[in-house]
Motif scaffolding. Structure first.
Motif, PDB file in Angstrom:
ATOM      1  N   ALA A 106      30.349  26.245 -38.149  1.00 36.03           N
ATOM      2  CA  ALA A 106      29.309  26.829 -37.296  1.00 36.03           C
ATOM      3  C   ALA A 106      29.533  26.441 -35.836  1.00 36.03           C
ATOM      4  CB  ALA A 106      27.934  26.355 -37.768  1.00 36.03           C
ATOM      5  N   ILE A 107      29.951  25.203 -35.617  1.00 43.79           N
ATOM      6  CA  ILE A 107      30.156  24.751 -34.242  1.00 43.79           C
ATOM      7  C   ILE A 107      31.355  25.455 -33.611  1.00 43.79           C
ATOM      8  CG2 ILE A 107      30.860  22.767 -32.852  1.00 43.79           C
ATOM      9  CD1 ILE A 107      29.199  21.066 -34.864  1.00 43.79           C
ATOM     10  N   LEU A 108      32.455  25.504 -34.348  1.00 43.44           N
ATOM     11  CA  LEU A 108      33.654  26.138 -33.796  1.00 43.44           C
ATOM     12  C   LEU A 108      33.397  27.616 -33.525  1.00 43.44           C
ATOM     13  CD1 LEU A 108      36.475  24.521 -35.976  1.00 43.44           C
ATOM     14  CD2 LEU A 108      35.770  23.918 -33.656  1.00 43.44           C
ATOM     15  N   ALA A 109      32.709  28.264 -34.467  1.00 43.57           N
ATOM     16  CA  ALA A 109      32.460  29.696 -34.304  1.00 43.57           C
ATOM     17  C   ALA A 109      31.653  29.945 -33.043  1.00 43.57           C
ATOM     18  CB  ALA A 109      31.717  30.241 -35.523  1.00 43.57           C
ATOM     19  N   GLU A 110      30.701  29.052 -32.781  1.00 43.63           N
ATOM     20  CA  GLU A 110      29.879  29.253 -31.597  1.00 43.63           C
ATOM     21  C   GLU A 110      30.664  28.936 -30.328  1.00 43.63           C
ATOM     22  OE1 GLU A 110      26.284  26.968 -31.527  1.00 43.63           O
ATOM     23  OE2 GLU A 110      26.191  27.081 -29.348  1.00 43.63           O
ATOM     24  N   LYS A 111      31.380  27.805 -30.383  1.00 39.81           N
ATOM     25  CA  LYS A 111      32.036  27.333 -29.177  1.00 39.81           C
ATOM     26  C   LYS A 111      33.130  28.275 -28.706  1.00 39.81           C
ATOM     27  CE  LYS A 111      32.697  22.984 -28.982  1.00 39.81           C
ATOM     28  NZ  LYS A 111      32.491  21.830 -28.152  1.00 39.81           N
ATOM     29  N   TYR A 112      33.875  28.825 -29.652  1.00 41.29           N
ATOM     30  CA  TYR A 112      35.031  29.608 -29.246  1.00 41.29           C
ATOM     31  C   TYR A 112      34.828  31.102 -29.440  1.00 41.29           C
ATOM     32  CZ  TYR A 112      36.997  25.005 -28.963  1.00 41.29           C
ATOM     33  OH  TYR A 112      37.218  23.689 -28.631  1.00 41.29           O
TER      34      TYR A 112
ATOM     35  N   SER B  65      24.613  14.248 -26.709  1.00 41.02           N
ATOM     36  CA  SER B  65      23.823  13.031 -26.841  1.00 41.02           C
ATOM     37  C   SER B  65      23.331  12.958 -28.263  1.00 41.02           C
ATOM     38  CB  SER B  65      22.651  13.061 -25.876  1.00 41.02           C
ATOM     39  OG  SER B  65      21.948  14.246 -26.054  1.00 41.02           O
ATOM     40  N   ALA B  66      23.001  11.766 -28.683  1.00 46.68           N
ATOM     41  CA  ALA B  66      22.639  11.613 -30.082  1.00 46.68           C
ATOM     42  C   ALA B  66      21.283  12.232 -30.363  1.00 46.68           C
ATOM     43  CB  ALA B  66      22.604  10.134 -30.434  1.00 46.68           C
ATOM     44  N   ALA B  67      21.100  12.663 -31.574  1.00 46.17           N
ATOM     45  CA  ALA B  67      19.850  13.324 -31.928  1.00 46.17           C
ATOM     46  C   ALA B  67      18.772  12.311 -32.249  1.00 46.17           C
ATOM     47  CB  ALA B  67      20.081  14.184 -33.151  1.00 46.17           C
ATOM     48  N   SER B  68      17.551  12.708 -32.065  1.00 43.60           N
ATOM     49  CA  SER B  68      16.472  11.843 -32.513  1.00 43.60           C
ATOM     50  C   SER B  68      16.137  12.226 -33.949  1.00 43.60           C
ATOM     51  CB  SER B  68      15.276  11.997 -31.600  1.00 43.60           C
ATOM     52  OG  SER B  68      14.949  13.345 -31.510  1.00 43.60           O
ATOM     53  N   THR B  69      15.103  11.638 -34.477  1.00 50.46           N
ATOM     54  CA  THR B  69      14.788  11.844 -35.885  1.00 50.46           C
ATOM     55  C   THR B  69      14.740  13.311 -36.239  1.00 50.46           C
ATOM     56  OG1 THR B  69      13.172  10.205 -35.392  1.00 50.46           O
ATOM     57  CG2 THR B  69      13.189  11.087 -37.631  1.00 50.46           C
ATOM     58  N   PRO B  70      15.474  13.686 -37.243  1.00 48.13           N
ATOM     59  CA  PRO B  70      15.383  15.074 -37.645  1.00 48.13           C
ATOM     60  C   PRO B  70      14.224  15.222 -38.610  1.00 48.13           C
ATOM     61  CG  PRO B  70      16.998  13.919 -38.948  1.00 48.13           C
ATOM     62  CD  PRO B  70      16.340  12.897 -38.066  1.00 48.13           C
ATOM     63  N   SER B  71      13.536  16.285 -38.534  1.00 50.79           N
ATOM     64  CA  SER B  71      12.538  16.531 -39.545  1.00 50.79           C
ATOM     65  C   SER B  71      12.329  18.016 -39.543  1.00 50.79           C
ATOM     66  CB  SER B  71      11.272  15.770 -39.227  1.00 50.79           C
ATOM     67  OG  SER B  71      10.314  16.629 -38.713  1.00 50.79           O
ATOM     68  N   PRO B  72      12.386  18.591 -40.704  1.00 55.46           N
ATOM     69  CA  PRO B  72      12.475  20.039 -40.763  1.00 55.46           C
ATOM     70  C   PRO B  72      11.319  20.729 -40.044  1.00 55.46           C
ATOM     71  CG  PRO B  72      12.192  19.058 -42.950  1.00 55.46           C
ATOM     72  CD  PRO B  72      12.349  17.943 -41.980  1.00 55.46           C
ATOM     73  N   SER B  73      10.168  20.126 -40.020  1.00 53.15           N
ATOM     74  CA  SER B  73       9.086  20.866 -39.392  1.00 53.15           C
ATOM     75  C   SER B  73       8.976  20.556 -37.904  1.00 53.15           C
ATOM     76  CB  SER B  73       7.759  20.547 -40.081  1.00 53.15           C
ATOM     77  OG  SER B  73       7.542  19.167 -40.022  1.00 53.15           O
TER      78      SER B  73
ATOM     79  N   ILE C 291      23.232  21.920 -34.041  1.00 47.02           N
ATOM     80  CA  ILE C 291      24.136  21.580 -35.136  1.00 47.02           C
ATOM     81  C   ILE C 291      25.139  20.522 -34.732  1.00 47.02           C
ATOM     82  CG2 ILE C 291      24.020  23.510 -36.711  1.00 47.02           C
ATOM     83  CD1 ILE C 291      25.966  24.994 -35.148  1.00 47.02           C
ATOM     84  N   LEU C 292      25.503  20.531 -33.461  1.00 45.98           N
ATOM     85  CA  LEU C 292      26.416  19.495 -32.990  1.00 45.98           C
ATOM     86  C   LEU C 292      25.747  18.135 -33.137  1.00 45.98           C
ATOM     87  CD1 LEU C 292      29.147  19.141 -31.834  1.00 45.98           C
ATOM     88  CD2 LEU C 292      28.240  19.456 -29.552  1.00 45.98           C
ATOM     89  N   ALA C 293      24.468  18.117 -32.765  1.00 45.39           N
ATOM     90  CA  ALA C 293      23.712  16.872 -32.903  1.00 45.39           C
ATOM     91  C   ALA C 293      23.713  16.433 -34.357  1.00 45.39           C
ATOM     92  CB  ALA C 293      22.283  17.073 -32.414  1.00 45.39           C
ATOM     93  N   LYS C 294      23.583  17.388 -35.235  1.00 51.69           N
ATOM     94  CA  LYS C 294      23.526  17.047 -36.658  1.00 51.69           C
ATOM     95  C   LYS C 294      24.863  16.488 -37.143  1.00 51.69           C
ATOM     96  CE  LYS C 294      22.356  18.389 -41.137  1.00 51.69           C
ATOM     97  NZ  LYS C 294      21.171  18.473 -41.918  1.00 51.69           N
ATOM     98  N   LEU C 295      25.933  17.093 -36.704  1.00 57.17           N
ATOM     99  CA  LEU C 295      27.257  16.619 -37.115  1.00 57.17           C
ATOM    100  C   LEU C 295      27.460  15.191 -36.623  1.00 57.17           C
ATOM    101  CD1 LEU C 295      29.971  17.303 -38.468  1.00 57.17           C
ATOM    102  CD2 LEU C 295      30.811  17.907 -36.225  1.00 57.17           C
ATOM    103  N   LYS C 296      27.030  14.942 -35.402  1.00 51.02           N
ATOM    104  CA  LYS C 296      27.176  13.591 -34.853  1.00 51.02           C
ATOM    105  C   LYS C 296      26.416  12.605 -35.697  1.00 51.02           C
ATOM    106  CE  LYS C 296      27.554  14.909 -30.190  1.00 51.02           C
ATOM    107  NZ  LYS C 296      26.671  15.223 -29.102  1.00 51.02           N
TER     108      LYS C 296
ATOM    109  N   GLY D 259      28.123   9.552 -37.383  1.00 47.53           N
ATOM    110  CA  GLY D 259      27.919   8.421 -36.484  1.00 47.53           C
ATOM    111  C   GLY D 259      28.190   8.900 -35.080  1.00 47.53           C
ATOM    112  N   PRO D 260      27.422   8.433 -34.120  1.00 48.73           N
ATOM    113  CA  PRO D 260      27.463   9.026 -32.785  1.00 48.73           C
ATOM    114  C   PRO D 260      28.812   8.895 -32.100  1.00 48.73           C
ATOM    115  CG  PRO D 260      26.161   7.020 -32.810  1.00 48.73           C
ATOM    116  CD  PRO D 260      26.515   7.321 -34.213  1.00 48.73           C
ATOM    117  N   ASN D 261      29.514   7.785 -32.317  1.00 49.73           N
ATOM    118  CA  ASN D 261      30.696   7.546 -31.492  1.00 49.73           C
ATOM    119  C   ASN D 261      31.872   8.408 -31.890  1.00 49.73           C
ATOM    120  OD1 ASN D 261      29.045   5.629 -30.580  1.00 49.73           O
ATOM    121  ND2 ASN D 261      29.922   4.033 -31.865  1.00 49.73           N
TER     122      ASN D 261
END
Lengths: 151, 936
Positions: free
Chosen positions: B429-435, B649-657, B612-617, B621-623
């Protein structure tokens, strides 16, 4: 290196060495997980796998699995050879080592490991030097017992 | 060879071990063990004093029982007694028991430390060795307190035996890892660096590990190690295979030491001195050349040791990232390994190439191996190797090969292991969007993703496709047509229904001209899926229907009939029922104009980092991802031409709602859609709050109270109590947040979210997991936040908590007390040092001063406690005026360490203070001064 585990094909733990402080519960949990993961792998697979944020390097010698957990930036291949050198040390000391030697002389297995690795880092790589240290200790034992008999 | 039975053959132990091995069942084993434990206990308690040998034997049995996995709760005292035995063998078993079974029983630790102290002072190298091994094995803080000052002396003393030096070096390393604050830097450091020149290779091997670890934290102090390491390395790699005698391993000279030296050099940039730099380049070239030579042995140990050095050399080349020639050679070497018959080498080559891909010098060279990597993805039998191949494809992807790589990943996804599917989905999903040059390709790719691996397509992925379609009007018609066609499939994934529902609700009109997709056909198509869907999707579809009422007046009555049916109006689910009632009412009473306004097309989303990038990170792990992404962004920026997403930047707590459409990280912009529990387009009638609540009253005061302490109650009202417990070490920290339900009723949809501004996100990384959405009455749930201070920061994160209590929605926000001073490590120093450093930090940017009125009674003891609580050391007898307070410490961040000095001058008559902060960084002085001024 964070820890080293030796276990049999049946999953029995034969030696555990931890270089990080963890609770007994955590240690047991990690051991269970790793033993399961490693035993499930097929023979020709690669010797490295990612596990949590660590890397597991393992190799099987006869009935025993030797398994090390290292950090991300540590060198996998040299860790594989740490395992091999340890096996060589055990082999030289016990004279063609087998699982039973390690079961019955677990304390010796620990002493040899401590001469080779300390705090998770290689302390001494010379087989001669390590075995000399252990032999000296064995010698000290004999002397102290023979003197005690005389008393 | 000393046989096993020699010396101290403990017969009783051997018999016991045999008995255990002969046990037929687990029960029999436990029975035998309990018998033995009872026996040992009675022996230990008996009147007869045990001789050393028996004590040793029983302690050894206990150890064996413990290693079998049973708990041992006695015998510690006997083991400690063995430590003070004069017999080596008894002492040794005592130490082994302590090393394996240590617990922090303070009484025992004192006794153990005493025994260790005696052995260290014994000048008997064997005893000293045992004692040092024990400290290194246990590595507790208490031991660091007792010995961290002593061991450096042993390490650099002229008369210390080599073997003791080796143990001392690694012992100190272990203590430094557990308690860096307790290991004092001093004169010894320069002498340790010179151990790199030692004649004894074992000493060099041990010392290199210590120096590497110390140099990572104190690069300036260990700078001289670079040239010494280079010359040592050079001597090793040019030596003949027999020169180093027992340090040669299968014809490879000192492989362990070589690897360690190469690691040490990775703590530093390329050497500045051209001579040293030239010598290092020669070494690296020699190592690369050796890889091409025929092997000196067929044994795998030979090739492993040789390649271990080679891979470490390549890591150093990549780390320096300055010699294009070496980088390309490294890449070619790895290319050879990609096709090696050893799985291990293929794995490592893929892994190493991944980092090479992000260097501008070697990116193109890495790309030439694309076919081999794709082949690895298809043919490798080991999932861990395939995973590496996926990572590498992701790393080498750019605009020129994106279509090929995405297609390959998609086809791999059909058969991929379940464990890695979600990650591949994110990457695609990230590659498709980025390129994406052509956004129709992007839409096709995402729909394919949903078709192939719908279950692994997380919310973030489909949110993102909607964001993009809404923001790009050139793709809207195509998207509507494509989802319409995809929905024709008899069985389609629910995620497709969501995307389809949303897109048709917005852009269905763009294809309504075609009689094959007339409004009624669109509606019927969606409604045919309705009954198979879950509640949130049905809620979304209801919103699509009301949008249809606006878009297509001709289907208004059909839709009203659906809304009016019992299955909607009397639906058991409150949310669905409410929507049906309100939408029906809206469609009846509102005029066309009002409808058109309320149900207008969604405005474009603000450009932001891809959720989604945030999610992948977060997954990786962020680094790990960030570096790669940074590099990717730099590379693609010029090709893309267009603006790139906001900085990573790193994501904060994910929560679906709460995190709908990735908005959770910042307060929703006014143009954004109101987030709600159902994923709705229009939410005007829902009582779900669209925004994060303003800070709760008193939040600032509470926040200030936590600046100098780590535990306590952060917030409390009639329903909820929030407690905190936190701990910090260097630049890392961990916070336990306890949410207590004070009522007897369940909280539902309980969702705490951490909110950081973009600025704060780059400087402070927070990781946490969502908590259980229901909190029973009277219950407490715990959430752990892992904290990393990347760079100094000013703001504080906000903790927003939303939940349903009874029928009402609750929304609370409090400032979370993670402040810069938490990453303080105290530094003790003498008066002279203090004022010398004070003078060094005298430029106007480094000093910040504040004069303020006392808010609390001016009590010396309380002030001292606060300064210590703030994290700095409180230095006595430093200031000539005893009424003043001075402190010193180091702020640890991931990127740097900042030394800080502070001085607080009370003026009792005026009831005022003057606070002065001097640090090497302006922003740090500023922030610390602000934080501390609030405390008095």
């Amino acid at each position: 290196m964070q820890f080293m585990l030796l276990f049999s094909r049946q999953g029995k733990l034969r030696l555990q060495k931890w270089y990080v402080s963890l609770s007994d519960r955590e240690k047991k949990k990690i051991t269970r997980e790793i033993v399961q993961t490693v035993l499930a792998r097929k023979p020709k697979m690669c010797s490295f796998l990612e596990w949590r944020d660590l890397k597991i390097v393992y190799k099987r010698y006869a009935t025993l699995y030797f398994c090390c957990a290292i950090e991300d930036q540590e060198n996998e291949l040299i860790t594989l050879e740490i395992i091999h050198r340890y096996v060589e040390l055990l082999d030289k000391y016990f004279g063609s080592v087998c699982e039973l030697d390690i079961i019955f002389n677990f304390e010796k297995a620990y002493f040899i490991l401590d001469e080779f690795l300390l705090g998770g880092e290689v302390q001494e790589t010379s087989k001669k030097n390590i075995l000399k240290a252990i032999e000296q200790a064995d010698l000290l034992q004999e002397i102290s017992y023979s003197t005690s008999l005389l008393c | 060879m000393p046989a096993v039975s020699k010396g101290d053959g403990m017969r009783g132990l051997a018999v016991f071990i045999s008995d255990i091995r002969n046990c037929k069942s687990k029960e029999a084993e436990i029975k035998r063990i309990n018998k033995e434990l009872a026996n040992i206990r009675s022996k230990f308690k008996g009147d007869k004093a045990l001789d050393g040998y028996s004590k040793k034997k029983y302690v050894c049995k206990l150890l064996f029982i413990f290693l079998l996995g049973h708990d041992i709760d006695f015998g510690h005292m006997e083991a400690v007694n063995l430590l003070s035995s004069n017999r080596y063998t008894e002492k040794q078993i005592g130490y082994l028991f302590i090393s394996v079974l240590v617990n922090s029983n303070s009484e025992l630790i004192r006794l153990i430390n005493n025994a260790i102290k005696n052995d260290l002072a014994s000048r008997n190298p064997t005893f000293m060795g045992l004692a040092l091994h024990c400290i290194a094995n246990v590595g507790s803080r208490e031991m660091a307190e007792a010995f961290a000052g002593e061991i450096p002396k042993i390490l650099v003393a002229g008369d210390t035996m080599d073997s003791v030096k080796q143990s001392a070096a690694l012992c100190l390393l272990r203590l430094y890892r557990t308690s860096p604050d307790l290991v004092p830097m001093g004169d010894w450091t320069s002498r340790v660096v010179h151990l790199l020149n030692d004649q004894h290779l074992g000493v060099v091997t041990a010392a290199t590990s210590l120096i590497t670890t110390l140099a990572q934290k104190n690069p300036e102090e260990f700078k001289t190690s670079v040239s010494l390491a280079v010359s040592r390395l050079s001597r090793i790699v040019t030596s003949a295979s027999t020169d180093l005698q027992d340090y040669t391993y299968y014809f490879v000279p000192a492989p362990w030491l070589s690897v360690k030296l190469l690691r040490l050099l990775q703590c530093y940039p390329p050497p500045e001195d051209p001579a040293v730099r030239g010598r290092l380049t020669e070494c690296l070239e020699t190592i690369l050349n050796k890889a091409q030579e025929p092997p000196k042995s067929k044994k795998v140990q030979h090739s492993n040791a040789k390649n271990a050095v080679l891979f470490e050399a390549i890591s150093l080349i990549i780390h320096h990232d300055s010699e294009p020639n070496l980088l390309v050679r490294a890449c070619n070497q790895l290319g050879q390994f990609l096709q090696h018959r050893e799985t291990n080498l293929r794995y490592l080559a893929l892994e190493s190439m991944c980092t090479l891909a992000s260097s501008e010098f070697s990116h193109e060279a890495v790309k030439t191996h694309i076919e081999t990597v794709i082949n690895a993805l298809k043919t490798e039998r080991d999932v861990s190797v395939r995973q590496r191949a996926v990572d590498l494809l992701y790393a080498m992807c750019d605009r020129s090969n994106a279509q090929q790589i995405v297609a390959e990943m998609l086809s791999y996804l059909e058969t991929a292991d379940y464990s890695i599917r979600e990650e591949i989905v994110l990457k695609v999903a990230i590659l498709a969007e980025k390129y994406a040059v052509d956004y129709t390709w992007y839409v096709d790719t995402i729909l394919n993703l949903i078709r192939i691996a719908g279950d692994y397509v997380s919310e973030e992925v489909w949110y993102r496709v909607i964001q993009i379609v809404i923001n790009r009007d050139d793709v809207q018609g195509y998207a509507a047509k494509t989802v319409f066609e995809a929905l024709q499939a008899p069985a389609c994934h629910e995620n497709l229904v969501k995307v389809g529902g949303y897109i048709l609700g917005e852009f269905g009109n763009l294809i309504a001209g075609d009689p094959r997709s007339s409004p009624l056909i669109q509606f019927n198509l969606l409604h045919s899926k309705f009954h198979l869907c879950s509640v949130p999707t049905r809620a979304l579809l209801l919103s699509t229907y009301i949008k249809f009422v606006n878009l297509f007046p001709e289907v208004k009555t059909t839709i009203q009939d659906v809304l009016r049916s019992d299955s909607q109006l009397k639906n058991a689910d409150v949310e669905l029922q409410q929507r049906a009632v309100e939408y029906l009412r809206l469609s009846t009473v509102a005029s066309t104009d009002i409808l058109a306004t309320v149900l207008e097309e969604m405005p474009p989303f603000p450009e932001r980092e891809s959720s989604i990038l945030a999610k992948l990170k977060k997954k990786k792990g962020p680094n790990t991802v960030t570096d790669l992404e940074e590099a990717k962004r730099e590379r693609s920026a010029d090709v893309n031409g267009g603006p790139e997403p906001a900085p990573a930047s790193a994501a904060s707590t994910p929560s679906p709602s709460a995190d709908l459409l990735g908005l959770g990280a910042a307060p929703p912009a006014p143009s954004g859609p109101p987030p709600s529990s159902g994923g709705l387009l229009v939410d005007v009638f829902s009582d779900s709050p669209s925004a994060v609540a303003p800070l709760a009253p008193g939040s600032e005061d509470n926040f200030a109270r936590f600046v100098c302490k780590n535990n306590g109650v952060l917030f409390e009202n009639q329903l909820l109590q929030i407690g905190l417990k936190s701990e910090f070490r260097q630049n890392l920290g961990r916070m336990f947040i306890f949410y207590g339900n004070k009522t007897s009723t369940q909280f539902l949809n309980f969702t705490p979210t951490l909110i950081c501004s973009d600025d704060l996100q780059t400087n402070l990384s927070l990781q946490t997991k969502p908590v259980d959405p229901t909190v029973d009455g009277g219950a407490q749930v715990q959430q752990i936040v892992n904290i990393e201070c990347v760079c100094d920061f000013t703001e504080a994160p906000v903790l927003n908590i939303q939940f349903r209590y009874g029928g009402t929605f609750q929304n609370v926000s409090v400032k979370l007390p993670i402040t810069l001073n938490k990453f303080f490590q105290p530094t003790e120093m003498a008066s002279q040092d203090f004022f010398q450093r004070w003078k060094q930090l005298s430029s106007p940017q480094q000093e910040v001063q504040n004069i303020f009125k006392a808010k609390h009674p001016m009590d010396t003891e309380i002030t001292k406690a606060k300064i210590i609580g703030f994290g700095s050391a409180l230095l006595e007898d430093v200031d000539p005026n005893p009424a003043n307070f001075v402190g010193a410490g180091i702020i640890h961040t991931k990127t740097t360490q900042i030394g800080c000095l502070l001085r607080l001058e009370p003026n009792l008559q005026a009831q005022m203070y003057r606070l002065t902060l001097r640090t090497s960084k302006e922003t740090v002085s500023q922030r610390l001064c602000e934080l501390l001024s609030e405390q008095f």
